[in-house]
Scaffold this motif. Structure first.
Motif, short mmCIF file in Angstrom:
data_model
loop_
_atom_site.label_atom_id
_atom_site.label_comp_id
_atom_site.label_asym_id
_atom_site.label_seq_id
_atom_site.Cartn_x
_atom_site.Cartn_y
_atom_site.Cartn_z
N LEU A 73 0.85 -1.18 0.00
CA LEU A 73 0.00 0.00 0.00
C LEU A 73 0.89 1.24 0.00
O LEU A 73 2.01 1.23 0.50
CB LEU A 73 -0.91 -0.01 1.22
N GLN A 113 -6.61 1.26 -4.38
CA GLN A 113 -5.99 1.56 -3.09
C GLN A 113 -6.97 2.30 -2.18
O GLN A 113 -7.04 2.02 -0.97
CB GLN A 113 -4.73 2.40 -3.29
N GLU A 150 -8.12 1.00 1.56
CA GLU A 150 -7.97 1.83 2.75
C GLU A 150 -9.32 2.02 3.45
O GLU A 150 -9.41 1.97 4.68
CB GLU A 150 -7.38 3.18 2.37
#
Length: 507
Positions: free
Chosen positions: A416, A494, A498
């Motif tokens: 990440l 991403q 998250e």
């Protein structure tokens, strides 16, 4: 359709089976009885509603990806869908398809399966003389390279063979053969080679150019770590033109290439090109290596069927299938995916005549094994954009016990990033997943573990098929607008991870 938690949906029991789309079966290995809404950490809804985590619509608006973007998320503890958007919209999976192919191959062949390449003889041995024919018989090994072929030549010498009086044959029909995987790819891309039961160097030839006395010297060879024999089955000629950079012609069983001399620039360089006749390519290289051991062979000839009285002189075995697959998933090797998929179909008695036949058999298996309803594959690698699967189906498969046991340990860790740029090693989440990329197609599917240890399966697919259809062949390697589109698609992936780690993984 977007599924997003609100206070009203929480009270209505989003996580009960009644809250799921009526036509959708429960995830594989999930409970068969109605599930009560699970307790959520205190303050969860307030954090979501007060902007602690972006909503789905906010993330979609932020990234502005043309075409369709679909995703689904499920808890591994009970297999229930937590969140989704257009989750039943079938889209091209690109290389995410390799997750399905992995499970198909492992279920059929087992993790310890090994591919075997053999040297066979058809006549008696008299001293060091084989009074008969020699056959190089492929068993589908996708990782077989020139160094391995050299070991096989050494094995022939060790078996006492110094001379072959008959012909030299090669056999690649243990699997259906194809000149390429996807006809819509540019001719020169190395990730779209021919497919055969006898493969070498991922069915690529090494093209190198060097300046010698002010002129270009070009070579085509089958190099590996130890050996680098030149080949004649693939040839290259310089052309005085500005474009196209490469042209390809299939002439009398040979791959004839030309390259625009102006495209070579001023420095030495090299690149891999695809091989269209892998079995013949492998046989030519073996003939060269055997000669190095003092064994002179006739010009290779193709054999359609192996003789029943042939006996083994030497053999080479691949690594176990689980290791072959782990490397395939890491490097996303298209040839390996096609080979293991074809091998699984043949082992199941399907008798496919093409990649498409085998991929359709794999789709049928997936529907039976996991209860999928929105899957239709045309290859095993995801290179063709006609393959379709929904993110709901992908998550159903990933949440199954079979996938958790067999696929999850083979997936690579996905780093990440902080602000979309720098890898953030301190991020309290882990992700193991498979990426997938075509022009204007991007996917990511696998597993995410939140900061509190909550494990989830997820799938994200984005694709703009209409733009892909308009691309002329000369733009398909680097299309205008392709990189910015891909960057936005990856940012969405991403952003979603998250969000999921924060919303569902912080108990």
């Amino acid at each position: 359709m977007t599924i997003q938690i609100s206070r009203r949906m929480m009270l209505a029991g989003l996580f009960s089976s009644a809250a799921l789309p009526a036509a959708r079966p429960a995830l594989a290995d999930g409970p068969t009885t109605k599930i009560r809404p699970r307790h959520r950490p205190e303050g969860l809804m307030e954090r979501m509603e007060n902007g602690g985590y972006p909503t789905i619509n906010m993330l979609l608006e932020r990234n502005k990806i043309s075409g369709h973007s679909a995703f689904a998320l499920a808890a591994l503890s009970d297999g229930q869908i937590l969140e989704g958007h257009e989750a039943h919209q079938p889209l091209p999976p690109a290389s995410v398809a390799k997750t399905l192919t992995t499970l198909y191959a492992l279920d059929t062949l087992g993790p310890e399966y090994r591919f075997t390449t053999r040297l066979l003889g058809t006549g008696p041995m008299e001293g060091g003389k084989l009074v008969g024919d020699l056959i190089l018989a492929g068993g589908g090994d996708p990782d077989f390279d020139t160094d391995n072929l050299g070991e096989l030549a050494a094995g022939l010498k060790a078996a006492g063979v110094t001379e072959v009086t008959g012909k030299f044959f090669y056999y690649g029909h243990s699997l259906p053969e194809a000149r390429l995987i996807d006809i819509e790819q540019p001719a020169h891309v190395a990730y779209n080679p021919g497919v055969s039961g006898l493969n070498l160097n991922y069915n690529r030839v090494h093209f190198e150019w060097k300046k010698v006395a002010g002129k270009w010297a070009i070579t085509m060879d089958a190099r590996a770590g130890k050996y680098r024999p030149d080949v004649t089955i693939a040839s290259m000629a310089l052309a005085d033109r500005t474009g196209p950079i490469f042209t390809y012609n299939d002439r009398n069983g040979h791959d004839e290439w030309t390259v625009a001399e102006s495209a070579l620039g001023t420095a030495d360089g090299a690149r891999w090109l695809p091989v269209r006749r892998p079995a013949a390519y492998t046989a030519e290289v073996f003939q060269t290596l055997a000669r190095a051991y003092g064994i002179v062979l006739d010009t290779p000839e193709e054999m359609r069927d192996l003789p029943v009285d042939a006996f083994q002189l030497a053999s080479y075995q691949s690594r176990p299938l689980s290791k072959v697959i782990k490397e395939m998933l890491y490097y996303s090797t298209n040839l390996t995916a096609e080979i293991i998929g074809l091998t699984a179909s043949v082992a199941r008695g399907v008798a496919p005549t093409s990649l498409r036949d085998s991929a359709q058999a794999m789709s049928v298996w997936a529907k039976q094994a996991f209860g999928l309803t929105e899957v239709s594959m045309v290859d095993h690698s995801g290179l063709e954009d006609d393959s379709r699967i929904s993110t709901a189906d992908l998550v159903t498969m990933l949440a199954s016990r079979q996938a958790q046991d067999q696929l999850r340990p083979l997936l690579k860790d996905i780093n990440l990033r902080k602000a979309g740029k720098v890898i953030d090693k301190n991020r309290p989440m882990t992700v193991q997943a498979k990426t997938g990329t075509l022009n204007f197609v991007s996917g990511l599917a696998g597993y995410v573990v939140g900061p509190d240890g909550t494990a989830m399966a997820f799938a994200v697919l984005s694709g703009d098929i209409e733009i892909r259809k308009t691309l002329p062949m000369e733009q398909r390697e680097r299309p205008p607008g392709g990189r910015p589109w891909l960057a936005r698609a990856r940012n969405l992936q991403q952003d979603l991870i998250e969000r999921w780690g924060g919303v569902y993984g912080t108990g």
